[in-house]
Design an enzyme around this catalytic site. Structure first.
Site, mmCIF file in Angstrom:
data_model
loop_
_atom_site.group_PDB
_atom_site.id
_atom_site.type_symbol
_atom_site.label_atom_id
_atom_site.label_comp_id
_atom_site.label_asym_id
_atom_site.label_seq_id
_atom_site.Cartn_x
_atom_site.Cartn_y
_atom_site.Cartn_z
ATOM 1 N N HIS A 150 0.727 3.394 -2.665
ATOM 2 C CA HIS A 150 0.870 3.815 -4.058
ATOM 3 C C HIS A 150 -0.478 4.200 -4.670
ATOM 4 C CE1 HIS A 150 4.868 2.307 -3.625
ATOM 5 N NE2 HIS A 150 4.469 1.050 -3.502
ATOM 6 N N ASP B 238 25.746 -11.126 5.335
ATOM 7 C CA ASP B 238 24.342 -11.043 4.963
ATOM 8 C C ASP B 238 23.488 -11.727 6.025
ATOM 9 O OD1 ASP B 238 22.125 -10.683 2.894
ATOM 10 O OD2 ASP B 238 22.048 -12.831 3.288
ATOM 11 N N PRO B 239 22.448 -11.055 6.532
ATOM 12 C CA PRO B 239 21.639 -11.646 7.618
ATOM 13 C C PRO B 239 20.913 -12.920 7.198
ATOM 14 C CG PRO B 239 20.625 -9.633 6.776
ATOM 15 C CD PRO B 239 21.997 -9.693 6.195
ATOM 16 N N ASP C 104 15.594 -3.119 6.069
ATOM 17 C CA ASP C 104 14.750 -2.361 6.981
ATOM 18 C C ASP C 104 14.845 -2.865 8.410
ATOM 19 O OD1 ASP C 104 13.549 -4.739 6.521
ATOM 20 O OD2 ASP C 104 11.720 -3.931 5.633
ATOM 21 N N GLY C 105 15.829 -3.714 8.693
ATOM 22 C CA GLY C 105 16.095 -4.121 10.075
ATOM 23 C C GLY C 105 15.093 -5.082 10.666
ATOM 24 N N ASP C 106 14.418 -5.876 9.829
ATOM 25 C CA ASP C 106 13.388 -6.764 10.373
ATOM 26 C C ASP C 106 13.685 -8.239 10.125
ATOM 27 O OD1 ASP C 106 12.966 -6.946 7.655
ATOM 28 O OD2 ASP C 106 10.789 -6.741 7.767
ATOM 29 N N SER D 4 0.852 -1.194 0.000
ATOM 30 C CA SER D 4 0.000 0.000 0.000
ATOM 31 C C SER D 4 0.886 1.241 0.000
ATOM 32 C CB SER D 4 -0.922 -0.014 1.208
ATOM 33 O OG SER D 4 -1.794 -1.128 1.160
ATOM 34 N N HIS E 178 9.466 3.473 -3.550
ATOM 35 C CA HIS E 178 9.522 3.242 -2.103
ATOM 36 C C HIS E 178 10.596 4.121 -1.469
ATOM 37 C CE1 HIS E 178 8.327 -0.576 -4.093
ATOM 38 N NE2 HIS E 178 7.316 -0.472 -3.236
ATOM 39 N N ASP F 291 7.292 -8.828 -4.276
ATOM 40 C CA ASP F 291 6.115 -9.074 -5.112
ATOM 41 C C ASP F 291 6.336 -10.280 -6.013
ATOM 42 O OD1 ASP F 291 5.264 -5.553 -5.682
ATOM 43 O OD2 ASP F 291 4.885 -6.889 -3.997
#
Length: 598
Positions: free
Chosen positions: A75, A572-573, A417-419, A73, A237, A130
């Site tokens: 956009h 890389d996480p 984004d740290g998640d 959402s 974004h 996506d």
């Protein structure tokens, strides 16, 4: 008194750098927006239990190709605003700037199939999340015998050299919606629609500029621009563009954009020559005033006409936004007479320019959603050595991931984004919940399918889609037996699915950089040997080395591919998380089997 207290809390919440939003709550802003859209448009309804807007006249989809699109959402009017006769049959919304969950996409596909659609076409913008979530839903639908295809829109003209992740999907997607919708109403078959859209995509390009950033509800601005700066070529974004320059006039900036878009030395260019027939979109990214947008439109038309380009149609307005971002994008697409007929055909979609208006609806309509889970066969809970060992492994994996939540979040803040830790913790909690039930399957095939559904429904984001795709693909190698070589083959199948849908390869600084070395070692397993744990231990060591090596790699896939390699100094996480999972599996398998359960 209560209202006053609520106002005081809201004032405190909005203090600091967070931008003000006219919303009721951060958590419910997407649902409220969809409710409002449906309440004001009688041609729409909501699919109960999902953030899905579908046409009210589902009976008119029978015998025609159903068209589904969606994404994060923020956009608006994309994509729910393009649901209507002559455009989309339905749109699936995710959280702000977050891909929608696969489960909702699957629900929309099944709804169209049950309405009698002659196939389903997914129209997807080229973003990793996506692509993955829609791709997984597509594969699930095909496995159920539903005719479904996917068209990926990648119209970004900003980057002069091709990136591993490909060109981003931007406002040109709206033109694809419109032409697909017209062909569907004409009764064109699925394969013809796909072919004609892919032809159009080869002559479609978009590029944007930004004067001021946007901010996700509840968060600070996604980036900062000085008062005298503008940025060229950024994503919808807030992803980095190609250049920051000092403010210049509208005529100058539009000329710069079009020159870049049409420059043959730009590998992402769209070729435009004198005498070409095109359509033009002048799109408001959300925060540009109508006055400025009209000036931009004048500049674009004037410059294109100076190049003797024939502008067959011009669409001006907010067609694909980025919340309140102050900026604009231009879209150019070559058209012939047949494509013009498709663009000129009637559509009731409220987001399409000059769409028809309808009387307001008094309340939101809902439709019972089809079940996403396999039918309950009524079989009793399974037990035995396999289930006992599976429970031990799942317990060790979930405990490990919950303990690593903050470590993975910290690694992810460098490039994402740290998640990463949060999403893995969601999966871990779903595994814990499975362990409290009697639903752990008694064979590898059903176990991996079960875990694939859990990660799909609970993990969220690109990670959830990646794990789910991998697990469901891996499960196919375990249909007939659970011997060591079959498990090695399962890992190989899972990795190939990750490559196919994620677009990454070994060396791209992703989870594959730990999984591929481990798979290479595990491929040495044979059903006759009894050294499975030794091979697994060596595979874990190879995976650790692979994850550590990502510190020095240039990211070529996912969000990190848009970050300068100089800023990426830690592993890389995703690769680190995969090592942790493999270690947990090894630790659990090394534990002796309780007496009496051998």
């Amino acid at each position: 008194m209560l209202a006053a207290r609520g106002y005081i809390r809201a004032v405190k919440w909005f203090r600091g750098k967070r931008s003000k939003k006219l919303i009721n709550s951060v958590d419910n802003c997407v649902d409220d927006a969809l409710d409002g859209l449906v309440a004001c448009n009688v041609g729409m309804q909501l699919l109960q239990g999902h953030r899905i807007v579908i046409r009210s006249d589902l009976k008119n989809i029978k015998g025609k190709v159903a068209l589904l699109s969606g994404g994060g959402s923020g956009h608006e009017p994309a994509h729910a605003g393009y649901v209507g006769v002559g455009m989309l049959s339905g749109a699936i919304a995710g959280d702000v700037f977050t891909s929608p969950p696969t489960g909702s996409i699957s629900a929309a596909i099944r709804t169209m199939d049950r309405a009698g659609a002659a196939g389903v076409l997914l129209i997807v913008k080229n973003y990793t999340g996506d692509r993955l979530n829609f791709g997984l839903a597509l594969e699930e639908a095909k496995a159920e015998g539903i005719a479904v295809e996917m068209v990926i829109v990648a119209d970004d003209c900003a980057f002069t050299t091709h990136k591993k992740a490909g060109r981003r999907g931007l406002c040109g997607t709206v033109l694809i919606h419109k032409m697909a919708g017209a062909m569907s109403e004409m009764g064109k078959p699925l394969d013809e629609i796909v072919e004609r859209l892919n032809t159009a995509l080869r002559k479609l390009g978009t590029m944007g500029i930004c004067l001021s950033p946007c901010s996700v509800p509840g968060s600070e601005p996604t980036f900062n621009l000085e008062a005298d700066e503008l940025e060229l070529g950024l994503g919808i974004h807030g992803e980095a563009g190609i250049e920051r320059i000092k403010m210049i006039s509208a005529d100058e900036v539009i000329q710069k954009i079009i020159d870049h878009m049409t420059n043959p030395s730009n590998e992402s260019h769209v070729s435009v020559q004198a005498g070409d027939h095109i359509v033009l979109i002048v799109n408001n990214l959300g925060g540009l005033s109508c006055l400025e947008l009209s000036i931009v439109a004048k500049s674009a038309v004037k410059y294109l006409e100076s190049k003797e380009v024939v502008i067959e149609r011009a669409y001006i307005g907010s067609l694909m936004t980025s919340l309140e971002m102050g900026g604009t994008s231009l879209t150019l697409m070559h058209v012939d007479s047949e494509q013009l007929k498709l663009l000129d055909s009637r559509s009731s979609a409220p987001g399409w320019p000059n769409a028809g208006k309808h009387r307001l609806a008094r309340k939101c309509k809902t439709l019972n959603a089809p079940s996403l889970e396999p039918e309950n066969t009524g079989t009793p809970p399974e037990s035995g050595p396999f289930v006992d060992k599976a429970r031990s492994v799942l317990d060790m994996i979930s405990t490990t991931l919950l303990q690593m939540e903050e470590e993975l979040n910290e690694l992810d803040r460098e490039a994402g984004d740290g998640d990463c830790g949060v999403t893995h913790a969601r999966a871990a909690q779903a595994f814990k919940n499975l362990l409290t039930s009697d639903a752990v399957p008694g064979n590898g095939h059903q176990l991996l399918l079960c875990l694939g559904r859990l990660t799909r429904d609970h993990m969220g984001g690109a990670s959830g889609a990646l794990y789910s795709i991998s697990l469901m693909a891996a499960a196919q190698s375990l249909k007939d037996n659970n011997n060591p070589s079959s498990w090695a083959a399962a890992l190989n199948s899972g990795i190939e699915a990750l490559k196919r849908y994620g677009g990454a390869e070994l060396g791209d600084r992703t989870m594959l950089d730990s999984l591929c070395p481990a798979e290479e070692e595990l491929s040495k397993l044979t059903d006759e040997d009894s050294n499975e744990l030794q091979v697994l231990a060596e595979a874990v060591q190879k995976a650790e080395a692979g994850a550590e090596a990502t510190k020095d790699m240039i990211a070529k896939a996912g969000r990190a591919s848009y970050i300068s390699s100089a800023q990426l100094t830690r592993p890389d996480p995703g690769a680190v998380a995969c090592v942790a999972i493999l270690k947990a599996i090894l630790t659990a398998l090394e534990q002796p089997t309780p007496k009496g359960q051998e």
